[in-house]
Design an enzyme around this catalytic site. Structure first.
Site, PDB file in Angstrom:
ATOM      1  N   CYS A 166       0.824  -1.218   0.000  1.00  0.00           N
ATOM      2  CA  CYS A 166       0.000   0.000   0.000  1.00  0.00           C
ATOM      3  C   CYS A 166       0.852   1.261   0.000  1.00  0.00           C
ATOM      4  O   CYS A 166       0.317   2.369  -0.091  1.00  0.00           O
ATOM      5  CB  CYS A 166      -0.941   0.001   1.188  1.00  0.00           C
ATOM      6  SG  CYS A 166      -1.803  -1.558   1.396  1.00  0.00           S
ATOM      7  N   HIS A 168      -9.461   4.044  -0.775  1.00  0.00           N
ATOM      8  CA  HIS A 168      -8.090   3.514  -0.689  1.00  0.00           C
ATOM      9  C   HIS A 168      -7.797   2.568  -1.848  1.00  0.00           C
ATOM     10  O   HIS A 168      -7.719   1.358  -1.681  1.00  0.00           O
ATOM     11  CB  HIS A 168      -7.917   2.812   0.662  1.00  0.00           C
ATOM     12  CG  HIS A 168      -6.539   2.285   0.920  1.00  0.00           C
ATOM     13  ND1 HIS A 168      -5.392   2.856   0.393  1.00  0.00           N
ATOM     14  CD2 HIS A 168      -6.104   1.231   1.673  1.00  0.00           C
ATOM     15  CE1 HIS A 168      -4.335   2.167   0.797  1.00  0.00           C
ATOM     16  NE2 HIS A 168      -4.731   1.182   1.570  1.00  0.00           N
TER      17      HIS A 168
END
Lengths: 132, 385
Positions: free
Chosen positions: B83, B333
């Site tokens: 991420c 996200h």
């Protein structure tokens, strides 16, 4: 999953084999080729006791594929008496009744079945340590 | 090294974007970035994507995007750090410019997550965890952060209400962000009554599955001044650090070593302390993550992230606003895009172009992007120059 990927993990999953650094005596699980503490490349293979103390846990309600038939199940980080932290499921318990600090021990259990035709993977799970 | 400025930032509306492919997302964000910069000159392209292969079955996306952007033959690469891939793409583009290798470097972050179902998306995300010693035991990412949350509650007395406040604050901020996936406020009751995912974390403690991209164009400061379209925002500090990807192997699972180290490196490079920073965009993939990161950055004392959030310390208008964009929680996200979008938000705030969510007088901002349960972290410090 191809068989070798599980097969090569058998010493850790079935027997909890770890490496004890010949230099600084740190115990590594899983073993490594180089000690992250002292840089030594010499190790002795030992077996972990599997006994330890519950440090933290969660109760998985939404599980990954392959684990959905087991929900709700507890997954924990356990500090073993040898000073190594290990992650694993906690079986044979009421997950709601678990408390940080509980004594746990490992048992040999079925961890995941890959559908009807895939391999069945075994390994350790924690259970409450009844001192038996 | 040369001074490097962000001369353009390109965001787009994030969400579940069924009509847009991974290449569409990248090109849309990049074109918005060119329009903002007032130039489309690109000497190098870096793309951050955690797992375009597992999410869309498409690898080799750096060349694909260069082509569809009309930049065939441009040097292009993809970087990956779970991420934190977006933050790493910005860092890589920074090095291109700072080193003199390239003058105009485009960093794109992207993830197209809705081309697979929930189960496959969960699997793809879980590949950021240790496959043999974490994922094998049936743990999920909510589960890993849930274990941190429970330990934090046990050690410091952090409460469920304090965790919920992170989500409430970030949705309040995100309700003023036109690019956010979920641009609406939520109540404490909604958080506390949302479905339990991994005790003690509930659905509204978790960032969502999102399609989206973001892009920034970097150039030497003198080039930025020559173009003169935007207030140059200079990247004065960068820190990148790693840690064990296995949560159980950390010395202390409540200390995010990669975040502490990356932040220290970035602050040292910028010649600043955390007290000199006016606000931060941080990686609130779960509510507990924002609390842990606030502590690791030194915004609050160890263990005080929960009470500080509840008291409004990190709200817009508070002493140290965190996630004015809405954060991962409200803005969405798309994992590889997040780190680049954070830079877009910091630049918008520093230029004074953040609209209703503007932090008054912001001169120095920080962006903190991390991978997995904290196994990697990239921190950027940006300043008005």
């Amino acid at each position: 999953m191809h068989v070798p990927r599980h097969w090569r993990e058998i010493p850790r999953r079935y027997r909890m084999e770890a490496s004890k650094c010949s230099g600084c005596k740190k115990i590594l699980f899983p073993g490594r080729l180089i000690c992250p503490e002292c840089g030594s490349r010499e190790f002795e293979t030992i077996r972990l006791s599997g006994k330890g103390k519950l440090e933290t846990f969660t109760i998985t309600r939404v599980a990954p594929e392959g684990y959905t038939d087991q929900v709700p199940y507890a997954v924990a980080i356990v500090a073993l008496d040898e000073g190594v932290r290990v992650m694993g499921q906690i079986a044979d318990c009421d997950p709601e009744a678990l408390k940080i600090g509980d004594r746990l021990a490992t048992q040999f259990r079925r961890v995941i079945e890959q559908g009807k035709t895939g391999i069945i993977q075994y390994g350790y799970k924690f259970v409450p340590d009844l001192g038996l | 090294m040369r001074d490097v400025a962000v001369i353009g930032a390109g965001m787009m509306k994030w969400g579940e974007l069924w009509d847009k492919s991974i290449r569409d997302l990248c090109v849309e964000a990049a074109l918005n970035c060119f329009d903002d910069a007032g130039t489309d000159r690109v000497d190098a392209i870096t793309i951050g994507s955690m797992s375009s292969g597992l999410f869309t079955a498409q690898e080799h996306i750096a060349s694909l995007v260069a082509d569809y952007l009309g930049k065939k033959y441009a040097p292009a690469m993809r970087v990956e750090s779970a991420c934190a891939s977006g933050g790493l793409a910005v860092r890589t583009a920074f090095l291109e410019v700072a080193s003199g290798m390239s003058d105009f470097a485009l960093a794109i972050g992207v993830e197209k997550m809705s081309d697979v179902g929930g189960g496959d998306a969960t699997f793809a995300l879980a590949t950021a965890a240790d496959q043999e010693y974490e994922a094998f035991h049936g743990v999920t990412f909510p589960g890993l952060y849930a274990m941190m949350a429970r330990a934090h509650m046990d050690r410091y007395g952090t409460t469920r209400e304090q965790l919920a406040e992170v989500a409430i604050k970030n949705h309040r901020n995100g309700s003023k962000n036109p690019h956010a996936q979920f641009p609406f406020p939520i109540t404490r009751e909604q958080v506390m009554q949302s479905v339990m995912i991994a005790d003690p974390l509930r659905l509204l403690d978790c960032s969502p599955i999102t399609d989206g991209a973001a892009a920034v164009l970097l150039a030497p400061l003198e080039e930025a001044r020559k173009i003169g379209k935007n207030q140059p925002i200079v990247i004065t500090g960068i820190g990148n650090a790693t840690d064990t990807i296995q949560l159980a192997q950390r010395d202390d699972m409540l200390r995010m070593g990669a975040v502490e180290t990356a932040a220290r490196r970035a602050l040292e490079m910028a010649g600043k302390t955390i007290q000199d920073i006016n606000f931060a965009e941080v990686h609130d993939c779960f509510t507990i993550a924002e609390i842990l990161v606030a502590e690791a950055l030194g915004v609050v004392e160890e263990g005080q992230g929960g009470p500080a959030t509840l008291s409004g310390h990190t709200a817009i208008g508070g002493p140290f606003p965190i996630n004015p964009s809405g954060g991962l929680k409200s803005k969405g996200h798309p994992v590889g895009a997040t780190g680049v979008a954070q830079i877009c938000e910091v630049a918008a705030q520093l230029r004074g172009e953040a609209g209703e969510r503007q932090i008054q007088g912001a001169q120095v901002g920080l962006a903190q992007n991390m991978g997995g349960s904290g196994g990697s972290c990239v921190v950027h410090i940006l300043e008005v120059k």
